[in-house]
Design a protein around this motif. Sequence first.
Motif, PDB file in Angstrom:
ATOM      1  N   SER A   3       0.836  -1.193   0.000  1.00  0.00           N
ATOM      2  CA  SER A   3       0.000   0.000   0.000  1.00  0.00           C
ATOM      3  C   SER A   3       0.875   1.249   0.000  1.00  0.00           C
ATOM      4  CB  SER A   3      -0.918  -0.013   1.228  1.00  0.00           C
ATOM      5  OG  SER A   3      -0.143  -0.032   2.411  1.00  0.00           O
ATOM      6  N   LYS A   4       0.423   2.229  -0.737  1.00  0.00           N
ATOM      7  CA  LYS A   4       1.152   3.484  -0.852  1.00  0.00           C
ATOM      8  C   LYS A   4       0.374   4.550  -0.105  1.00  0.00           C
ATOM      9  CE  LYS A   4       3.397   6.433  -4.294  1.00  0.00           C
ATOM     10  NZ  LYS A   4       3.620   6.645  -5.741  1.00  0.00           N
ATOM     11  N   THR A   5       0.990   5.140   0.905  1.00  0.00           N
ATOM     12  CA  THR A   5       0.290   6.126   1.728  1.00  0.00           C
ATOM     13  C   THR A   5       0.276   7.479   1.035  1.00  0.00           C
ATOM     14  OG1 THR A   5       2.303   6.720   2.933  1.00  0.00           O
ATOM     15  CG2 THR A   5       0.966   4.905   3.800  1.00  0.00           C
ATOM     16  N   LEU A   6      -0.716   8.270   1.395  1.00  0.00           N
ATOM     17  CA  LEU A   6      -0.855   9.592   0.798  1.00  0.00           C
ATOM     18  C   LEU A   6       0.266  10.524   1.245  1.00  0.00           C
ATOM     19  CD1 LEU A   6      -2.422  11.695  -0.820  1.00  0.00           C
ATOM     20  CD2 LEU A   6      -3.877  12.058   1.190  1.00  0.00           C
ATOM     21  N   PHE A   7       0.651  10.465   2.488  1.00  0.00           N
ATOM     22  CA  PHE A   7       1.680  11.378   2.986  1.00  0.00           C
ATOM     23  C   PHE A   7       3.028  11.121   2.307  1.00  0.00           C
ATOM     24  CE2 PHE A   7       4.873  12.766   6.165  1.00  0.00           C
ATOM     25  CZ  PHE A   7       4.515  14.098   6.251  1.00  0.00           C
ATOM     26  N   SER A   8       3.358   9.876   2.053  1.00  0.00           N
ATOM     27  CA  SER A   8       4.618   9.581   1.356  1.00  0.00           C
ATOM     28  C   SER A   8       4.590  10.104  -0.076  1.00  0.00           C
ATOM     29  CB  SER A   8       4.885   8.083   1.365  1.00  0.00           C
ATOM     30  OG  SER A   8       3.866   7.379   0.665  1.00  0.00           O
TER      31      SER A   8
END
Length: 586
Positions: A3-8
């Motif tokens: 999963s790719k986080t929004l903050f990153s």
Amino acid sequence: MDSKTLFSAIEKKIRRLCLTDFPCGNGPWRRTKNGPDEAETESPDVLLDLLRYPRSPWMYSDSWSPQAAELRELAVTEPKRLRRDFILRYFKTIRITGKNVSCIDEGLLKFSKLEELVLSGNLISEIPAKHLPSTLKILELRANRLSSLRGLASSPPPQLQYLGLGSNGLGSHQDICDLTGRQWPRLACLDLSNCYFQEQKFLVSALETLPCLKTLTLKGNPFTMAPSYPGFTVDSLPELSCLDSSWLTTEDRYNFFGLARMKEMVEDVASVTLSLTRLRGIPDPLMHVDKKAAEFPIVIYKYFISYQFFKHPMLDNQGEVGESKPDTSKDDSVRPRRGSVKNTGKKVSTAVPAVNADETELPLHATPKLSWSECADLNYTLTYSVSCLGALKRFFIRGLRLDLMEEKTLLWPAPSEEAHQVKASPPKGKKGKKEQKVKTPPKKKKGPPELVRDPPIRKLLNSVHIPMQSLVSGGQRVKTVCNFGPLHVEPPAKQEEETEKKTKGDKKKDKKKDDKEAKQKQSKSFERQKTPKGKGKDAKKRDMDERTVLPTPVPVVPVTVELSVELEKWKTVSDALCGVMPAENA
């Protein structure tokens, strides 16, 4: 896939701003007031020109946030202010689209002044409201993987004015319950396009509780294909100013006035009228038939269009599914052979059968079978009432396929009764007794022979695909000329191969005859070679006429059929009361 986080994803965008690299930041390239004036240093005005000049290699063109370019200029004019907390608080608009973001983490809360967040085209399946800044006014979540609004509606941002939820898997009863004024007291613009809402009355009753709603987008939902849309929605939401990107006028309000009080007439059932008319361009199947061929079998060609669609009420003049009664019912001298399928021709009830939403294969329908002609008028029109609007939407997105079919039937003479009658043998008796005579019935007058037909042979000539997506996105009618392409009629096989009735003796006679004709042709060609030179032109011309037969060119014409698919829509309240389509759309 992780999963790719929004903050990153946002941090990656910030690093690409290069706020500490040339020409930004406090570097040796920067000319200070108290420092020496060296050739390797530049003034702030020159550094700003490098950021703003369109052809400069340091020009920043990414539009993920309007504050990004402002921060780069601020890094030139006031670089000391660019601390981490200041940078995160500086952003008011963030657009992260198509970056495979699947998780909105709590790092988003660090953007304490964020007002607009656009996350279209990602992989987000859940929106935790606790991770959204309270200052948020615009939230765009189009084309994600949302299947529920429970997480977002639990404690949404109180200042939210725009909510975009289009092209998601929303449409359940619980989703409608989460779209009330209790959760969204200041919501002025709502986008629910291309979702799967099927209950118009229930959804509209929930939207009536939104006190500030002015702009609404609902096109692409299954219930928008019902006749009552958009009239019922327009009359039920008097404060609405724009529906499906169209401004509502006083005339619209007048035409649908009173429809909101007629809820018993509003049903989530689509009425689809399909028409097939002129069929052109089929080549004559008898153009290559030899006139000297045997009388039997008699070949009959029929042509029709078949397609898959939902169940429908049958018309009184039709027999099997979408097909007309066979033409042989008028001729008593033609009867089917064993193994052929009879058409009962019984009338079918006009009641609309219920459509099962779990059906994977739709029923097959067909137009009446017509004999060949240069322009055949199918005169085929049927109205379908479909209650499973979700399945209808998926069907229109896939499109409609039409199949051009040919039906070939062979007619043979029926075997006579005399052939089946066996001669009776004289009875065995005593010697000397006279043999009894067998009485033969009187001969009947010969009439036209009775014919029997083989089971029909069906052949797919060609297919065509017609897009229907416009009927889902707000269109009311698809009218087109379907092009099947040109068809070529191959000459039929030799009569000996089809009938297989000629004997070996006949074949030998034909062979001798062919040998004789070949010898005659050789002798004629030998005589032509001996012609004098003075008559060369005339002889050549005569030889060309005798030996060469130029085929007449046949123009290639594509096979076409006219198609019309129309959704019934109420234009005024009187259309709802009459229960028929408007005259201009009929």
